[in-house]
Design a protein around this motif. Structure first.
Motif, PDB file in Angstrom:
ATOM      1  N   ALA A   1       0.831  -1.207   0.000  1.00  0.00           N
ATOM      2  CA  ALA A   1       0.000   0.000   0.000  1.00  0.00           C
ATOM      3  C   ALA A   1       0.864   1.255   0.000  1.00  0.00           C
ATOM      4  CB  ALA A   1      -0.928  -0.003   1.206  1.00  0.00           C
ATOM      5  N   LEU A   2       2.027   1.180   0.666  1.00  0.00           N
ATOM      6  CA  LEU A   2       2.909   2.336   0.704  1.00  0.00           C
ATOM      7  C   LEU A   2       3.378   2.719  -0.693  1.00  0.00           C
ATOM      8  CD1 LEU A   2       5.189   1.433   3.742  1.00  0.00           C
ATOM      9  CD2 LEU A   2       3.088   2.762   3.718  1.00  0.00           C
ATOM     10  N   LEU A   3       3.445   1.742  -1.599  1.00  0.00           N
ATOM     11  CA  LEU A   3       3.861   2.004  -2.970  1.00  0.00           C
ATOM     12  C   LEU A   3       2.671   2.076  -3.919  1.00  0.00           C
ATOM     13  CD1 LEU A   3       6.426   0.115  -1.748  1.00  0.00           C
ATOM     14  CD2 LEU A   3       7.232   0.602  -4.041  1.00  0.00           C
ATOM     15  N   GLY A   4       1.477   1.989  -3.364  1.00  0.00           N
ATOM     16  CA  GLY A   4       0.290   1.998  -4.217  1.00  0.00           C
ATOM     17  C   GLY A   4       0.212   0.761  -5.086  1.00  0.00           C
ATOM     18  N   LEU A   5       0.682  -0.365  -4.563  1.00  0.00           N
ATOM     19  CA  LEU A   5       0.734  -1.582  -5.371  1.00  0.00           C
ATOM     20  C   LEU A   5      -0.274  -2.642  -4.933  1.00  0.00           C
ATOM     21  CD1 LEU A   5       4.558  -2.158  -5.911  1.00  0.00           C
ATOM     22  CD2 LEU A   5       2.868  -1.550  -7.618  1.00  0.00           C
ATOM     23  N   VAL A   6      -1.212  -2.267  -4.077  1.00  0.00           N
ATOM     24  CA  VAL A   6      -2.246  -3.237  -3.696  1.00  0.00           C
ATOM     25  C   VAL A   6      -3.065  -3.552  -4.945  1.00  0.00           C
ATOM     26  CG1 VAL A   6      -4.311  -3.592  -2.310  1.00  0.00           C
ATOM     27  CG2 VAL A   6      -2.368  -2.392  -1.342  1.00  0.00           C
ATOM     28  N   PRO A   7      -3.143  -4.817  -5.336  1.00  0.00           N
ATOM     29  CA  PRO A   7      -3.880  -5.134  -6.555  1.00  0.00           C
ATOM     30  C   PRO A   7      -5.353  -4.740  -6.440  1.00  0.00           C
ATOM     31  CG  PRO A   7      -3.234  -7.143  -5.384  1.00  0.00           C
ATOM     32  CD  PRO A   7      -2.572  -6.002  -4.699  1.00  0.00           C
ATOM     33  N   THR A   8      -5.795  -3.807  -7.282  1.00  0.00           N
ATOM     34  CA  THR A   8      -7.164  -3.296  -7.211  1.00  0.00           C
ATOM     35  C   THR A   8      -7.874  -3.517  -8.531  1.00  0.00           C
ATOM     36  OG1 THR A   8      -6.061  -1.496  -6.068  1.00  0.00           O
ATOM     37  CG2 THR A   8      -8.435  -1.287  -6.357  1.00  0.00           C
ATOM     38  N   PRO A   9      -9.024  -4.190  -8.622  1.00  0.00           N
ATOM     39  CA  PRO A   9      -9.517  -5.127  -7.643  1.00  0.00           C
ATOM     40  C   PRO A   9      -8.590  -6.345  -7.565  1.00  0.00           C
ATOM     41  CG  PRO A   9     -10.751  -5.294  -9.688  1.00  0.00           C
ATOM     42  CD  PRO A   9      -9.755  -4.208  -9.863  1.00  0.00           C
ATOM     43  N   PRO A  10      -8.746  -7.195  -6.592  1.00  0.00           N
ATOM     44  CA  PRO A  10      -9.759  -7.305  -5.552  1.00  0.00           C
ATOM     45  C   PRO A  10      -9.507  -6.426  -4.329  1.00  0.00           C
ATOM     46  CG  PRO A  10      -8.253  -9.138  -5.388  1.00  0.00           C
ATOM     47  CD  PRO A  10      -7.796  -8.320  -6.551  1.00  0.00           C
ATOM     48  N   GLY A  11      -8.299  -5.855  -4.196  1.00  0.00           N
ATOM     49  CA  GLY A  11      -7.977  -5.104  -2.984  1.00  0.00           C
ATOM     50  C   GLY A  11      -8.496  -3.679  -3.043  1.00  0.00           C
ATOM     51  N   ARG A  12      -8.574  -3.002  -1.882  1.00  0.00           N
ATOM     52  CA  ARG A  12      -9.090  -1.637  -1.851  1.00  0.00           C
ATOM     53  C   ARG A  12      -8.640  -1.015  -0.539  1.00  0.00           C
ATOM     54  NH1 ARG A  12     -14.086   1.139  -0.695  1.00  0.00           N
ATOM     55  NH2 ARG A  12     -14.815  -0.610   0.555  1.00  0.00           N
ATOM     56  N   ILE A  13      -8.105   0.208  -0.622  1.00  0.00           N
ATOM     57  CA  ILE A  13      -7.797   0.933   0.613  1.00  0.00           C
ATOM     58  C   ILE A  13      -9.089   1.594   1.048  1.00  0.00           C
ATOM     59  CG2 ILE A  13      -6.487   2.809   1.654  1.00  0.00           C
ATOM     60  CD1 ILE A  13      -4.197   2.146  -0.163  1.00  0.00           C
ATOM     61  N   VAL A  14      -9.658   1.132   2.154  1.00  0.00           N
ATOM     62  CA  VAL A  14     -10.980   1.588   2.577  1.00  0.00           C
ATOM     63  C   VAL A  14     -10.884   2.943   3.253  1.00  0.00           C
ATOM     64  CG1 VAL A  14     -13.008   1.025   3.952  1.00  0.00           C
ATOM     65  CG2 VAL A  14     -11.703  -0.794   2.847  1.00  0.00           C
ATOM     66  N   SER A  15      -9.925   3.086   4.173  1.00  0.00           N
ATOM     67  CA  SER A  15      -9.770   4.370   4.834  1.00  0.00           C
ATOM     68  C   SER A  15      -8.353   4.496   5.354  1.00  0.00           C
ATOM     69  CB  SER A  15     -10.771   4.484   5.985  1.00  0.00           C
ATOM     70  OG  SER A  15     -10.509   3.464   6.919  1.00  0.00           O
ATOM     71  N   GLY A  16      -8.057   5.652   5.895  1.00  0.00           N
ATOM     72  CA  GLY A  16      -6.731   5.900   6.424  1.00  0.00           C
ATOM     73  C   GLY A  16      -5.917   6.730   5.462  1.00  0.00           C
ATOM     74  N   SER A  17      -4.736   7.145   5.937  1.00  0.00           N
ATOM     75  CA  SER A  17      -3.889   7.958   5.070  1.00  0.00           C
ATOM     76  C   SER A  17      -2.442   7.494   5.166  1.00  0.00           C
ATOM     77  CB  SER A  17      -3.988   9.430   5.484  1.00  0.00           C
ATOM     78  OG  SER A  17      -3.404   9.587   6.766  1.00  0.00           O
ATOM     79  N   ILE A  18      -1.705   7.750   4.085  1.00  0.00           N
ATOM     80  CA  ILE A  18      -0.272   7.464   4.064  1.00  0.00           C
ATOM     81  C   ILE A  18       0.399   8.749   3.632  1.00  0.00           C
ATOM     82  CG2 ILE A  18       1.549   6.121   2.975  1.00  0.00           C
ATOM     83  CD1 ILE A  18      -0.621   3.998   2.347  1.00  0.00           C
ATOM     84  N   GLU A  19       1.115   9.380   4.538  1.00  0.00           N
ATOM     85  CA  GLU A  19       1.789  10.630   4.177  1.00  0.00           C
ATOM     86  C   GLU A  19       3.258  10.369   3.963  1.00  0.00           C
ATOM     87  OE1 GLU A  19       1.184  14.123   6.587  1.00  0.00           O
ATOM     88  OE2 GLU A  19      -0.989  13.774   6.501  1.00  0.00           O
ATOM     89  N   LEU A  20       3.695  10.621   2.730  1.00  0.00           N
ATOM     90  CA  LEU A  20       5.097  10.437   2.394  1.00  0.00           C
ATOM     91  C   LEU A  20       5.690  11.818   2.158  1.00  0.00           C
ATOM     92  CD1 LEU A  20       7.372   8.436   1.650  1.00  0.00           C
ATOM     93  CD2 LEU A  20       6.539   8.515  -0.690  1.00  0.00           C
ATOM     94  N   ASN A  21       6.676  12.203   2.952  1.00  0.00           N
ATOM     95  CA  ASN A  21       7.245  13.548   2.895  1.00  0.00           C
ATOM     96  C   ASN A  21       6.150  14.609   2.945  1.00  0.00           C
ATOM     97  OD1 ASN A  21       9.882  12.531   2.634  1.00  0.00           O
ATOM     98  ND2 ASN A  21       9.572  12.259   0.433  1.00  0.00           N
ATOM     99  N   GLY A  22       5.181  14.393   3.816  1.00  0.00           N
ATOM    100  CA  GLY A  22       4.147  15.393   4.026  1.00  0.00           C
ATOM    101  C   GLY A  22       3.001  15.394   3.030  1.00  0.00           C
ATOM    102  N   ARG A  23       2.976  14.435   2.119  1.00  0.00           N
ATOM    103  CA  ARG A  23       1.938  14.437   1.100  1.00  0.00           C
ATOM    104  C   ARG A  23       1.165  13.114   1.166  1.00  0.00           C
ATOM    105  NH1 ARG A  23       3.560  13.697  -5.083  1.00  0.00           N
ATOM    106  NH2 ARG A  23       1.608  14.210  -6.131  1.00  0.00           N
ATOM    107  N   ASN A  24      -0.161  13.213   1.244  1.00  0.00           N
ATOM    108  CA  ASN A  24      -0.958  11.995   1.323  1.00  0.00           C
ATOM    109  C   ASN A  24      -0.990  11.301  -0.044  1.00  0.00           C
ATOM    110  OD1 ASN A  24      -2.676   9.959   1.940  1.00  0.00           O
ATOM    111  ND2 ASN A  24      -4.497  11.242   2.207  1.00  0.00           N
TER     112      ASN A  24
END
Lengths: 317, 332
Positions: free
Chosen positions: B59-82
């Motif tokens: 998820a940190l690299l945006g590599l969760v296979p979508t579908p079937p995967g999905r980021i439902v909620s939460g945030s990942i801030e990398l160098n201050g940027r979500n």
């Protein structure tokens, strides 16, 4: 040097294959093929006339001796004269081969290229609606008989019931525009028929490759889609793709052109072979069978060398 | 977590929830994971297979296979940027430049039909304006940095011509080539033999200091964690159950699961050979999790409250550790 040695070994290894194929085919055409004797003679022939025609056709010699003659013909590439027209087999082939190649090549290349492109697109959008649409059309294409496709295309493009843009039969080619006029409809028919099979096959290969670790690595380093498909996926699935393309060449050259040429009245190798089968024209059949076997061995050889070219892990041994 | 004074975290993950649509229903593979990471720090993520550690990192690299995967909620801030919900193109620019990942299987993780030099240059040229020649020079330099002998010569080798350790070094060189602020290493040494493991880990620690990166190390190997990580996060069934400085975690684990994990490491110097302690029972199916604490079915201290309520992360008394347990070991 390595490649030359390898080629030599492969060709020597192919000799038993050529012997086997030609022996069985020759056995079948001699014992189960039509007898030309009475076709060539008039009514009420005398015993001497029959005898002389049989000698002329070579029917009187023992089988093995005739087979050895056949092998000599393959080695020297001289197949004598046609039983039906008396024309030299070599000159018949020289006349019809280029026509067949001209008819079959565009459809073969485009069918495979289009299949690959559609497969890449489908695999990239795997289980999305694009994938489903492409696979749906593939199944439809596969399910329609070739005969229906030919007739439908002729009706749509070549008759006054449809667009009437192209001639439905014949081969009267003297310029590029003639060529395009005669080749378009057969090509479209070939593509239509092959596309479904090609797309499905290539998609399966590509989907498997897309699941590999190195593809995930490429993604993790920000590779854009086009490059991902080309560098990581396509380049790595070339072995099954090459295998399929190469192995379909001998089949396409003979059987593909046979159907197409018969339905579009094109005087190519397929048509000549078809006529030779029905009329028992042994010299032509011997040439076609022998050359196909040789073509197959060469195809095997080139395929192996291509493997080496596309995959550095393959060694020629 | 041990936050350095006056520094901003390079990576902040808040309440991350990731779900997968499966044939049997929706599986919550990551459930409310939060952590912070500072430059120069190493965070170890430990847990059994399927506990959500790899999915978190993908998820940190945006590599969760979508579908079937999905980021439902939460945030990942990398160098201050979500970066949750960023477009494909923006995400591609981040991958390999701001955050890199090295994978478990060096045998299959590199593209077999291109030379390692080609693959290195490719990454460098994608993320920088380097010319072909500059990229080549930089690639050779990177190979030297990760400890590959005769780097200029190795550039023309295909991955199958290198040993496992060499390949993993090439992966590391690739990951570091654009000087990322975060490096994710998913079991980087699992597939290597023991001596090579030690060398690769040592090299990674050295490089981390040199490049001042934040590193996330996913591993089964608690020994490696003890040697390299400042902080450790223990995951179980998609949740963080204990988060503590490595030093404290190994001497005084708070969560019974962590204690169980530590006890199940074989120790060779014991006088008498004993049966290795194991955590009894099996990891529960993510589709039918226990009502309360997810470890309650296997925990020897579990009581009725453990079976009814899910404990949330809180500081355990007398330690630096955050633990999700009603009855942490030190407190009883």
């Amino acid at each position: 040097m390595e490649i030359l040695q390898f080629a030599l070994r492969k060709i020597i290894g192919g000799i038993p294959l050529i012997l086997g194929v030609t022996f069985i085919s020759f056995l079948l055409m001699v014992y189960y093929g039509p007898d030309k004797t009475y076709e060539l003679l008039g009514k009420n022939p005398t015993a001497e006339q029959i005898e002389s025609v049989r000698a002329e056709l070579g029917y009187d010699q023992p089988f093995l001796q005739r087979y050895v003659t056949y092998l000599r013909e393959i080695v020297t590439l001289d197949f004598g004269n046609s039983f039906s027209s008396g024309e030299r087999v070599n000159s018949i082939l020289k006349r019809t081969m280029p026509i067949s190649l001209a008819v079959i090549t565009p459809g073969f290349i485009l069918g495979n290229l289009l299949g690959l492109v559609l497969a890449l697109v489908a695999a990239y959008h795997r289980s999305g609606w694009i994938d489903k649409a492409i696979m749906g059309f593939s199944v439809v294409g596969m399910s329609i008989s070739f005969l229906i496709v030919v007739i439908a295309f002729q009706l749509i493009f070549c008759s006054s019931y449809g667009l009437n843009w192209f001639p439905s039969r014949g081969w009267d080619v003297y310029s590029l525009s003639d060529y395009l006029r005669f080749v378009t409809v057969p090509t479209m028919a070939t593509i239509f028929v092959a596309l479904g099979y090609n797309t499905r096959f290539y998609r399966a290969v590509i989907v498997e490759e897309m699941g590999r670790d190195h593809v995930r690595t490429a993604r993790a380093f920000g590779t854009p889609p086009a490059q991902l498909l080309y560098r990581s996926v396509l380049k790595n699935s070339l072995i099954p793709i090459i295998t399929r393309i190469m192995f379909s060449i001998p089949l396409v050259v003979i059987s593909g052109s046979l159907i197409i040429e018969t339905y579009f009245g094109i005087p190519g190798v397929g048509k000549v072979t078809y006529d030779a089968i029905t009329q028992g024209d042994q010299p032509i059949l011997k040439a076609v069978v022998g050359l196909t076997a040789v073509l197959f061995v060469l195809t095997l050889l080139i395929t192996d060398i291509l493997y080496r070219v596309v995959d550095p892990r393959v060694s020629l041994k | 977590m041990t936050a350095p004074v006056g520094k901003k975290p390079v990576l902040t993950v808040k309440e991350l929830v990731i779900e997968f649509q499966t044939e049997r229903g929706v599986v919550r593979a990551v459930d409310g994971v939060s952590f912070e990471l500072y430059a120069g720090q190493t965070l170890g993520i430990v847990g059994e297979s399927g506990c959500g550690k790899t999915v978190t990192c993908l998820a940190l690299l945006g590599l969760v296979p979508t579908p079937p995967g999905r980021i439902v909620s939460g945030s990942i801030e990398l160098n201050g940027r979500n970066i949750v919900g960023l477009g494909d193109r923006e995400m591609r620019n981040i991958r390999g430049r701001d955050i890199s990942m090295i994978f478990q299987e060096p045998m299959t993780a590199l593209n077999p039909v291109f030379t390692v030099g080609n693959q290195l240059c490719e990454v460098i040229r994608r993320h920088t304006d380097a010319t072909r020649r500059q990229a080549h020079a930089q690639a050779v330099e990177m190979l030297a940095v990760v400890g590959i002998p005769a780097p200029a010569k190795r550039m023309g080798d295909y991955p199958h011509q290198l040993s496992g350790g060499m390949r993993q070094r090439v992966m590391i060189a690739m990951a570091l080539s654009c000087n990322p602020s975060v490096l994710v290493a998913d079991e980087p040494t699992t597939a290597l033999d023991v001596t090579t493991q030690a060398q690769v880990i040592e090299q990674m620690v050295l490089l981390q200091e040199q490049f001042d990166m934040a590193v996330i190390l996913i591993t089964h190997d608690l020994g490696v964690v003890a040697e390299t990580c400042e902080d450790v996060m223990v995951m179980y069934c998609g949740q963080v159950i204990e988060q503590a400085p490595a030093s404290g975690l190994f001497t005084r684990p708070s969560h019974p699961y962590t204690a169980g994990l530590l006890a199940s490491i074989p120790r060779i110097r014991r006088e008498r050979l004993q049966e290795l302690p194991v955590i009894r029972g099996m990891v529960p199916d993510l589709l039918s999790l226990p009502m309360g604490c997810r470890f309650s079915t296997r925990c020897e201290y579990a009581d009725q409250r453990c079976q009814a309520q899910i404990p949330s992360l809180r500081t355990a008394t007398g330690t630096d550790a955050a633990v999700a347990c009603f009855k942490p070991l030190g407190e009883a």
